[in-house]
Design a protein around this motif. Structure first.
Motif, PDB file in Angstrom:
ATOM      1  N   VAL A 123      30.269  82.771 -42.091  1.00  0.00           N
ATOM      2  CA  VAL A 123      28.971  82.213 -42.485  1.00  0.00           C
ATOM      3  C   VAL A 123      27.974  82.355 -41.340  1.00  0.00           C
ATOM      4  O   VAL A 123      26.817  82.753 -41.545  1.00  0.00           O
ATOM      5  N   THR A 124      28.428  82.066 -40.123  1.00  0.00           N
ATOM      6  CA  THR A 124      27.554  82.185 -38.952  1.00  0.00           C
ATOM      7  C   THR A 124      27.098  83.625 -38.758  1.00  0.00           C
ATOM      8  O   THR A 124      25.919  83.892 -38.495  1.00  0.00           O
ATOM      9  N   ARG A 125      28.025  84.562 -38.915  1.00  0.00           N
ATOM     10  CA  ARG A 125      27.651  85.976 -38.741  1.00  0.00           C
ATOM     11  C   ARG A 125      26.754  86.458 -39.879  1.00  0.00           C
ATOM     12  O   ARG A 125      25.853  87.258 -39.660  1.00  0.00           O
ATOM     13  N   LEU A 126      26.983  85.976 -41.099  1.00  0.00           N
ATOM     14  CA  LEU A 126      26.123  86.352 -42.216  1.00  0.00           C
ATOM     15  C   LEU A 126      24.681  85.938 -41.951  1.00  0.00           C
ATOM     16  O   LEU A 126      23.736  86.665 -42.287  1.00  0.00           O
ATOM     17  N   ALA A 127      24.509  84.760 -41.358  1.00  0.00           N
ATOM     18  CA  ALA A 127      23.155  84.313 -41.021  1.00  0.00           C
ATOM     19  C   ALA A 127      22.528  85.247 -39.984  1.00  0.00           C
ATOM     20  O   ALA A 127      21.327  85.543 -40.041  1.00  0.00           O
ATOM     21  N   THR A 128      23.358  85.748 -39.050  1.00  0.00           N
ATOM     22  CA  THR A 128      22.861  86.706 -38.060  1.00  0.00           C
ATOM     23  C   THR A 128      22.485  88.021 -38.729  1.00  0.00           C
ATOM     24  O   THR A 128      21.433  88.612 -38.431  1.00  0.00           O
ATOM     25  N   TYR A 129      23.329  88.493 -39.660  1.00  0.00           N
ATOM     26  CA  TYR A 129      23.015  89.741 -40.374  1.00  0.00           C
ATOM     27  C   TYR A 129      21.697  89.595 -41.137  1.00  0.00           C
ATOM     28  O   TYR A 129      20.903  90.544 -41.204  1.00  0.00           O
ATOM     29  N   LEU A 130      21.488  88.434 -41.727  1.00  0.00           N
ATOM     30  CA  LEU A 130      20.264  88.202 -42.488  1.00  0.00           C
ATOM     31  C   LEU A 130      19.046  88.301 -41.583  1.00  0.00           C
ATOM     32  O   LEU A 130      18.026  88.897 -41.954  1.00  0.00           O
ATOM     33  N   HIS A 131      19.160  87.748 -40.387  1.00  0.00           N
ATOM     34  CA  HIS A 131      18.065  87.840 -39.419  1.00  0.00           C
ATOM     35  C   HIS A 131      17.807  89.304 -39.045  1.00  0.00           C
ATOM     36  O   HIS A 131      16.646  89.749 -38.974  1.00  0.00           O
ATOM     37  N   VAL A 132      18.882  90.059 -38.819  1.00  0.00           N
ATOM     38  CA  VAL A 132      18.741  91.473 -38.459  1.00  0.00           C
ATOM     39  C   VAL A 132      18.107  92.258 -39.602  1.00  0.00           C
ATOM     40  O   VAL A 132      17.204  93.082 -39.391  1.00  0.00           O
ATOM     41  N   LEU A 133      18.551  92.007 -40.815  1.00  0.00           N
ATOM     42  CA  LEU A 133      18.016  92.728 -41.976  1.00  0.00           C
ATOM     43  C   LEU A 133      16.526  92.452 -42.170  1.00  0.00           C
ATOM     44  O   LEU A 133      15.756  93.360 -42.503  1.00  0.00           O
ATOM     45  N   ARG A 134      16.121  91.216 -41.959  1.00  0.00           N
ATOM     46  CA  ARG A 134      14.696  90.889 -42.082  1.00  0.00           C
ATOM     47  C   ARG A 134      13.888  91.597 -41.002  1.00  0.00           C
ATOM     48  O   ARG A 134      12.754  92.030 -41.239  1.00  0.00           O
ATOM     49  N   ALA A 174      20.287 101.273 -43.755  1.00  0.00           N
ATOM     50  CA  ALA A 174      20.882 101.167 -42.418  1.00  0.00           C
ATOM     51  C   ALA A 174      22.389 101.351 -42.518  1.00  0.00           C
ATOM     52  O   ALA A 174      23.024 100.892 -43.473  1.00  0.00           O
ATOM     53  N   SER A 175      22.971 102.008 -41.533  1.00  0.00           N
ATOM     54  CA  SER A 175      24.411 102.204 -41.498  1.00  0.00           C
ATOM     55  C   SER A 175      25.097 100.957 -40.965  1.00  0.00           C
ATOM     56  O   SER A 175      24.474 100.071 -40.375  1.00  0.00           O
ATOM     57  N   SER A 176      26.400 100.890 -41.153  1.00  0.00           N
ATOM     58  CA  SER A 176      27.155  99.745 -40.641  1.00  0.00           C
ATOM     59  C   SER A 176      27.110  99.697 -39.114  1.00  0.00           C
ATOM     60  O   SER A 176      27.099  98.626 -38.521  1.00  0.00           O
ATOM     61  N   VAL A 177      27.059 100.870 -38.471  1.00  0.00           N
ATOM     62  CA  VAL A 177      26.980 100.905 -37.010  1.00  0.00           C
ATOM     63  C   VAL A 177      25.660 100.302 -36.532  1.00  0.00           C
ATOM     64  O   VAL A 177      25.623  99.512 -35.589  1.00  0.00           O
ATOM     65  N   GLN A 178      24.570 100.666 -37.206  1.00  0.00           N
ATOM     66  CA  GLN A 178      23.271 100.115 -36.831  1.00  0.00           C
ATOM     67  C   GLN A 178      23.241  98.598 -37.010  1.00  0.00           C
ATOM     68  O   GLN A 178      22.777  97.857 -36.138  1.00  0.00           O
ATOM     69  N   LEU A 179      23.735  98.133 -38.149  1.00  0.00           N
ATOM     70  CA  LEU A 179      23.745  96.695 -38.424  1.00  0.00           C
ATOM     71  C   LEU A 179      24.640  95.951 -37.436  1.00  0.00           C
ATOM     72  O   LEU A 179      24.264  94.906 -36.892  1.00  0.00           O
ATOM     73  N   ALA A 180      25.839  96.504 -37.215  1.00  0.00           N
ATOM     74  CA  ALA A 180      26.794  95.848 -36.329  1.00  0.00           C
ATOM     75  C   ALA A 180      26.274  95.793 -34.900  1.00  0.00           C
ATOM     76  O   ALA A 180      26.406  94.777 -34.214  1.00  0.00           O
ATOM     77  N   THR A 181      25.678  96.886 -34.434  1.00  0.00           N
ATOM     78  CA  THR A 181      25.142  96.917 -33.075  1.00  0.00           C
ATOM     79  C   THR A 181      24.032  95.890 -32.901  1.00  0.00           C
ATOM     80  O   THR A 181      23.996  95.159 -31.908  1.00  0.00           O
ATOM     81  N   ALA A 182      23.138  95.820 -33.873  1.00  0.00           N
ATOM     82  CA  ALA A 182      22.022  94.873 -33.792  1.00  0.00           C
ATOM     83  C   ALA A 182      22.512  93.431 -33.849  1.00  0.00           C
ATOM     84  O   ALA A 182      21.907  92.536 -33.257  1.00  0.00           O
ATOM     85  N   ALA A 183      23.632  93.198 -34.565  1.00  0.00           N
ATOM     86  CA  ALA A 183      24.166  91.840 -34.704  1.00  0.00           C
ATOM     87  C   ALA A 183      25.154  91.481 -33.598  1.00  0.00           C
ATOM     88  O   ALA A 183      25.572  90.326 -33.495  1.00  0.00           O
ATOM     89  N   GLY A 184      25.569  92.465 -32.788  1.00  0.00           N
ATOM     90  CA  GLY A 184      26.484  92.191 -31.695  1.00  0.00           C
ATOM     91  C   GLY A 184      27.931  92.053 -32.115  1.00  0.00           C
ATOM     92  O   GLY A 184      28.705  91.336 -31.469  1.00  0.00           O
ATOM     93  N   VAL A 185      28.327  92.742 -33.203  1.00  0.00           N
ATOM     94  CA  VAL A 185      29.719  92.730 -33.651  1.00  0.00           C
ATOM     95  C   VAL A 185      30.168  94.171 -33.842  1.00  0.00           C
ATOM     96  O   VAL A 185      29.370  95.097 -33.749  1.00  0.00           O
ATOM     97  N   ASN A 186      31.471  94.368 -34.126  1.00  0.00           N
ATOM     98  CA  ASN A 186      31.912  95.730 -34.424  1.00  0.00           C
ATOM     99  C   ASN A 186      31.838  95.985 -35.928  1.00  0.00           C
ATOM    100  O   ASN A 186      31.771  95.055 -36.733  1.00  0.00           O
ATOM    101  N   SER A 187      31.857  97.255 -36.293  1.00  0.00           N
ATOM    102  CA  SER A 187      31.639  97.638 -37.690  1.00  0.00           C
ATOM    103  C   SER A 187      32.720  97.103 -38.623  1.00  0.00           C
ATOM    104  O   SER A 187      32.440  96.771 -39.769  1.00  0.00           O
ATOM    105  N   ALA A 188      33.962  97.027 -38.130  1.00  0.00           N
ATOM    106  CA  ALA A 188      35.055  96.548 -38.979  1.00  0.00           C
ATOM    107  C   ALA A 188      34.832  95.091 -39.375  1.00  0.00           C
ATOM    108  O   ALA A 188      35.038  94.704 -40.537  1.00  0.00           O
ATOM    109  N   ILE A 189      34.413  94.264 -38.408  1.00  0.00           N
ATOM    110  CA  ILE A 189      34.140  92.864 -38.706  1.00  0.00           C
ATOM    111  C   ILE A 189      32.983  92.748 -39.680  1.00  0.00           C
ATOM    112  O   ILE A 189      33.022  91.962 -40.634  1.00  0.00           O
TER     113      ILE A 189
END
Length: 252
Positions: free
Chosen positions: A10-21, A31-46
């Protein structure tokens, strides 16, 4: 939000939402998973595992539709409807929080309270709530017939933090955001999110010292990075956006 979504997700989803906005503001449509993951500070698998909780599945090599993924996460986090928030503390930090919980973020500041006589009775922004005395938190929250206060934010002086907490919980508020330095005492069914800015600065200061050029830990970190670096001929081929070519990315 589905009750089976783990709290860290849930915490990471809120971070993804901020990145997407942020991507939307920049005009990014896909956006690719690598771009999203890098911007959110996590790895693509997570990231992909987290997004599986909101049903973000699709085809390989296309990427995430930013608009549709934003809508999916917003729906999962219940940001598609406004949650009523009461703010205790109308000082500078409280006002910053009021501005941050603006339109489109899924929150509406329905009440503000403060102990400063010069602030009581005033309105910080047009259309906002009238600042009421801090001592009226319990009566206000308990007396809301048309709109239930779901979240209480405590941004008071440290000395008044526990009293504000007791007033919120006594009126039935079970979700609290605490931005003071005080550790609040609550019942086990009350969820408290602690945000201590001074503590976060201390952590960053420690990290800055540890990675300072010439320090022993900085040398060890550089050595680890060098040992983990793949040979150029055996490396992963990258596309122009920095994404590994052929990586599985999906639409929302």
């Amino acid at each position: 939000m589905s009750p089976d979504i783990p709290e860290p997700t849930v915490t990471r989803l809120a971070t993804y939402l901020h990145v997407l906005r942020s991507f939307t503001e920049q005009g990014v449509l896909v956006a690719s998973s690598v771009q999203l993951a890098t911007a959110a500070g996590v790895n693509s698998a997570i990231l992909r595992k987290d997004l599986s909780h909101v049903g973000a599945n699709g085809v390989r090599g296309v990427g995430y539709d930013v608009g549709r993924l934003t809508a999916r996460i917003s729906l999962a986090l219940h940001n598609d409807s406004a949650h009523a928030v009461a703010l205790a503390g109308a000082g500078r930090l409280g006002r910053a929080l009021l501005a941050h919980a603006g339109y489109g973020r899924g929150f509406r500041v329905a009440a503000m309270f403060d102990a400063d006589p010069t602030l009581i009775g005033s309105i910080i922004e047009p259309g906002g709530p009238v600042i009421a005395p801090l001592s009226t938190i319990a009566d206000f929250c308990a007396g809301q017939d048309t709109e239930t206060i779901e979240i209480g934010v405590i941004a008071t002086d440290d000395a008044a933090a526990q009293a504000a907490c007791d007033a919120f919980t006594g009126a039935g508020v079970r979700q609290l955001l605490n931005v003071t330095q005080m550790t609040l005492r609550t019942d086990s069914d009350v969820v408290v999110r602690q945000v201590d800015l001074a503590l976060e600065l201390q952590v960053l200061a420690f990290n800055a010292t540890r990675t300072r050029p010439g320090s022993a830990s900085a040398g060890r970190t550089a050595g680890v990075r060098a040992s983990n670096r793949k040979p150029a001929m055996g490396g992963t081929r990258m596309d122009r956006m920095g994404s590994p070519t052929g990586e599985e990315t999906v639409t929302a």
